[in-house]
Design an enzyme around this catalytic site. Structure first.
Site, PDB file in Angstrom:
ATOM      1  N   THR A 294      11.052 -18.014  71.060  1.00  0.00           N
ATOM      2  CA  THR A 294      12.391 -17.692  71.542  1.00  0.00           C
ATOM      3  C   THR A 294      12.955 -16.418  70.924  1.00  0.00           C
ATOM      4  OG1 THR A 294      12.865 -20.012  71.982  1.00  0.00           O
ATOM      5  CG2 THR A 294      14.754 -18.549  71.724  1.00  0.00           C
TER       6      THR A 294
ATOM      7  N   ASN B  39      10.451 -17.074  65.146  1.00  0.00           N
ATOM      8  CA  ASN B  39      11.774 -17.676  64.928  1.00  0.00           C
ATOM      9  C   ASN B  39      12.091 -17.752  63.441  1.00  0.00           C
ATOM     10  OD1 ASN B  39      12.191 -18.046  67.693  1.00  0.00           O
ATOM     11  ND2 ASN B  39      11.356 -20.125  67.667  1.00  0.00           N
TER      12      ASN B  39
ATOM     13  N   LYS C 160      21.447 -21.714  72.110  1.00  0.00           N
ATOM     14  CA  LYS C 160      20.844 -21.279  70.853  1.00  0.00           C
ATOM     15  C   LYS C 160      21.494 -19.983  70.378  1.00  0.00           C
ATOM     16  CE  LYS C 160      16.213 -23.103  71.915  1.00  0.00           C
ATOM     17  NZ  LYS C 160      14.777 -22.746  72.047  1.00  0.00           N
ATOM     18  N   ASP C 161      21.734 -19.883  69.075  1.00  0.00           N
ATOM     19  CA  ASP C 161      22.343 -18.655  68.554  1.00  0.00           C
ATOM     20  C   ASP C 161      21.463 -17.437  68.825  1.00  0.00           C
ATOM     21  OD1 ASP C 161      20.431 -18.728  66.270  1.00  0.00           O
ATOM     22  OD2 ASP C 161      21.736 -20.289  65.478  1.00  0.00           O
TER      23      ASP C 161
ATOM     24  N   ASP D 279      13.800 -25.693  77.418  1.00  0.00           N
ATOM     25  CA  ASP D 279      12.889 -25.627  76.273  1.00  0.00           C
ATOM     26  C   ASP D 279      12.863 -26.949  75.521  1.00  0.00           C
ATOM     27  OD1 ASP D 279      11.216 -23.940  74.391  1.00  0.00           O
ATOM     28  OD2 ASP D 279      12.822 -24.500  73.012  1.00  0.00           O
TER      29      ASP D 279
ATOM     30  N   ASP E  72      11.625 -16.464  78.031  1.00  0.00           N
ATOM     31  CA  ASP E  72      11.268 -15.933  76.716  1.00  0.00           C
ATOM     32  C   ASP E  72       9.832 -16.276  76.313  1.00  0.00           C
ATOM     33  OD1 ASP E  72      11.816 -18.614  76.495  1.00  0.00           O
ATOM     34  OD2 ASP E  72      12.993 -18.451  74.652  1.00  0.00           O
ATOM     35  N   HIS E  73       9.218 -17.206  77.033  1.00  0.00           N
ATOM     36  CA  HIS E  73       7.824 -17.604  76.831  1.00  0.00           C
ATOM     37  C   HIS E  73       7.536 -18.694  77.840  1.00  0.00           C
ATOM     38  CE1 HIS E  73       9.327 -21.265  74.878  1.00  0.00           C
ATOM     39  NE2 HIS E  73      10.116 -20.484  74.143  1.00  0.00           N
TER      40      HIS E  73
ATOM     41  N   HIS F 110       4.219 -23.682  72.233  1.00  0.00           N
ATOM     42  CA  HIS F 110       3.801 -22.391  72.776  1.00  0.00           C
ATOM     43  C   HIS F 110       3.548 -21.459  71.609  1.00  0.00           C
ATOM     44  CE1 HIS F 110       7.990 -21.491  71.791  1.00  0.00           C
ATOM     45  NE2 HIS F 110       8.278 -22.612  72.433  1.00  0.00           N
TER      46      HIS F 110
END
Length: 549
Positions: free
Chosen positions: A82, A103, A170-171, A314, A361-362, A488
């Site tokens: 992410t 991350n 998510k931040d 996700d 993002d993936h 992932h």
């Protein structure tokens, strides 16, 4: 033949005349009023097609049928995750340059694990007090992101007249797209059910967000029952309900529809449960609409930019896996979120006045247990076992020391050593070559080109300051040991192939199957908007989407 040529010339003149008349009367804008960048967390490109029987005509299908579909979009580095994904989309480069290598990674300076968006110099705020309370022991900002983003370049180009806002559960999904110069980034706080920001942006929340938080949407959504949106028998493109390796919520004995969230919420973290169900995406769509109205996005002469990152996809994928009924239902619902957002943009901004792109993002891989039962290769690896093996064998060679500081999926960080560091790295690489499941090993200071395709991935992945001393690439079907869902991070098509759709202002209908890479999104935006490339960006746009190409 002459009359035909004359007719063609008349037609061209007529088209040109219509275009310039429309331009003169403001019917065609020379720039979009609003750009909307959508990232759907953990979306495989195939989801556009595998679940399409239950999609409406107004969501994903509208983007595909009326917009431009880049069918062969891939990530070109590892790990696919992410933080790096959002950073790469908006900087137009890869972790080797923008520095967001995972991350979480190991800080060599602090000798400790660090989070990609951590910043201890600022504080989180969820109110409008003059001195906002510190609602956590650490906070968030884009300070670890190197180089500029396309959103930063827009702010610079318009001398700060453009507004840029990023939103996500998510931040990191809100912060990295919005960039360093953003007006705001807002993300979900799982202790309160509110959306918050940090003092990096503002010490106070705007009034419109306080009103939005006061609607208590998370609370009301967690009192619903999550059942399938369509009859479950129509979900033909996923496995059986309550399959092995699926997440079982606390308070349940199985993973089977329906889920009574009101009964389950307390045992599953209360507000922290929202990201794990598709209603997390619902609340984000509502926030997107409130942000556009509250900030007046798309209502001025300059182009504004809203970045949206949907995260529940996700969480559901990680928990239930990519073949689950839960995931199929989440994407059927995601389609309706897209449809609602497009309808709102049509009415609020104007159908031809906004430019929208959508990617991920993936992607994600199948669980090794599923692969084996399907007669495909799949196994686990364990980071702790690899760490123990390296420490044991290196200690025999060079004396008893703790040689490995940190290992996570694809990266191995060494502690400072008494012996020659280069010699230890060579020995560690030789040991790792004997580990079952490891396909390739990369040590930047020692590497020689053997596999050009893999080496290119490694070079784009490795950042001198933040990456591990050794990068690992595992065989297909291998992932860290886990009991549920999926993950992932690899550089195989399973994890790299994501959707890429363009829609709206000056986007012609069409598609391309030529291979494109994720770092081409930002330069495409630069050339569409005629603004500078981000500082570290690729210089190769997706040329097929330009009119006349």
């Amino acid at each position: 033949m002459v009359p035909i040529k004359a007719d063609k010339m008349k037609l061209r003149v007529l088209i040109a005349t219509i275009f310039f008349v429309q331009l003169a009367f403001g019917q065609i804008n020379d720039k979009p009023k609003l750009i909307v960048g959508i990232v759907i967390d953990q979306m495989r490109a195939e989801y556009l097609y595998r679940f399409q029987d239950n999609y409406t005509q107004n969501g994903f299908k509208r983007l595909m049928h009326e917009g431009f579909n880049v069918k062969n979009m891939h990530y070109n580095y590892m790990p696919t995750a992410t933080g790096p994904g959002h950073a790469s989309i908006y900087t137009g480069t890869t972790p080797a340059n923008h520095g967001i290598v995972a991350n979480d990674w190991y800080s060599k300076a602090k000798k400790a694990k660090m989070y990609c968006a951590a910043d201890e110099t600022v504080f989180l705020t969820d109110g409008r007090k003059a001195s906002p309370k510190k609602i956590d022991k650490y906070s968030r900002s884009p300070k670890n992101l190197l180089g500029s983003t396309i959103t930063d370049e827009l702010k610079l180009f318009t001398n700060d007249r453009s507004k840029v806002v990023g939103i996500s559960l998510k931040d990191r999904g809100a912060i990295f797209p919005a960039g360093r110069l953003a007006d705001y980034a807002f993300w979900y706080h799982d202790q309160t059910g509110n959306f918050i920001t940090s003092s990096y942006y503002h010490e106070n929340l705007p009034d419109w967000l306080l009103k939005f938080n006061n609607r208590k949407l998370a609370d009301s959504l967690l009192n619903l029952t999550w059942g399938t949106l369509k009859p479950i028998e129509t979900y033909k493109n996923s496995g059986p309900d309550h399959a092995p390796m699926e997440k079982i919520f606390n308070g349940r004995t199985d993973a089977k529809f329906p889920y009574n969230l009101k009964k389950l919420r307390k045992a599953n973290g209360n507000f922290a449960m929202i990201p794990n169900v598709p209603f997390g995406n619902t609340i984000l769509t509502q926030l997107a609409k409130a942000t556009i109205q509250g900030e007046g996005l798309g209502q001025k002469d300059e182009t504004d930019f809203l970045t949206i990152s949907y995260s529940s996809t996700d969480y559901v994928g990680h928990g239930f896996g990519i073949r689950s009924k839960e995931l199929e239902d989440t994407y059927v619902r995601m389609d309706q979120e897209i449809a609602e957002l497009l309808s709102f943009l049509d009415s609020e901004i104007g159908k031809d006045n906004y430019l929208l792109f959508m990617t991920a993002d993936h992607a994600a891989s199948d669980h090794p247990d599923f692969l084996r039962t399907s007669k495909l290769p799949g196994k686990y690896f364990e980071e702790d076992s690899i760490k123990q093996l390296l420490n044991s064998k290196l200690s025999k060679l060079y004396g008893n020391e703790d040689y490995i500081a940190y290992i996570d999926k694809t990266q191995v960080y060494l502690n400072p050593v008494k012996t020659s560091r280069e010699e230890v790295l060579k020995a560690a690489a030789a040991i790792l070559k004997t580990v079952d499941g490891i396909q390739e090993i990369y040590v930047s200071s020692l590497h020689s080109n053997r596999n050009l395709a893999i080496d290119d991935f490694f070079r784009k992945s490795h950042n001198l300051d933040n990456s591990g001393d050794i990068l690992l690439h595992f065989k297909p079907g291998w992932m860290p040991k886990r009991m549920e869902g999926t993950t992932h991070g690899a550089l195989y098509n399973n994890d790299t192939h994501v959707p890429m759709l363009w829609f709206g202002w000056q986007i012609k209908q069409g598609a391309t199957v030529k291979k494109k890479t994720i770092d081409q999104i930002a330069p495409t935006l630069s050339f569409l908007l005629n603004i500078p490339l981000p500082s570290l960006s690729s210089k190769e746009p997706i040329t097929e989407i330009f009119i006349g190409e």
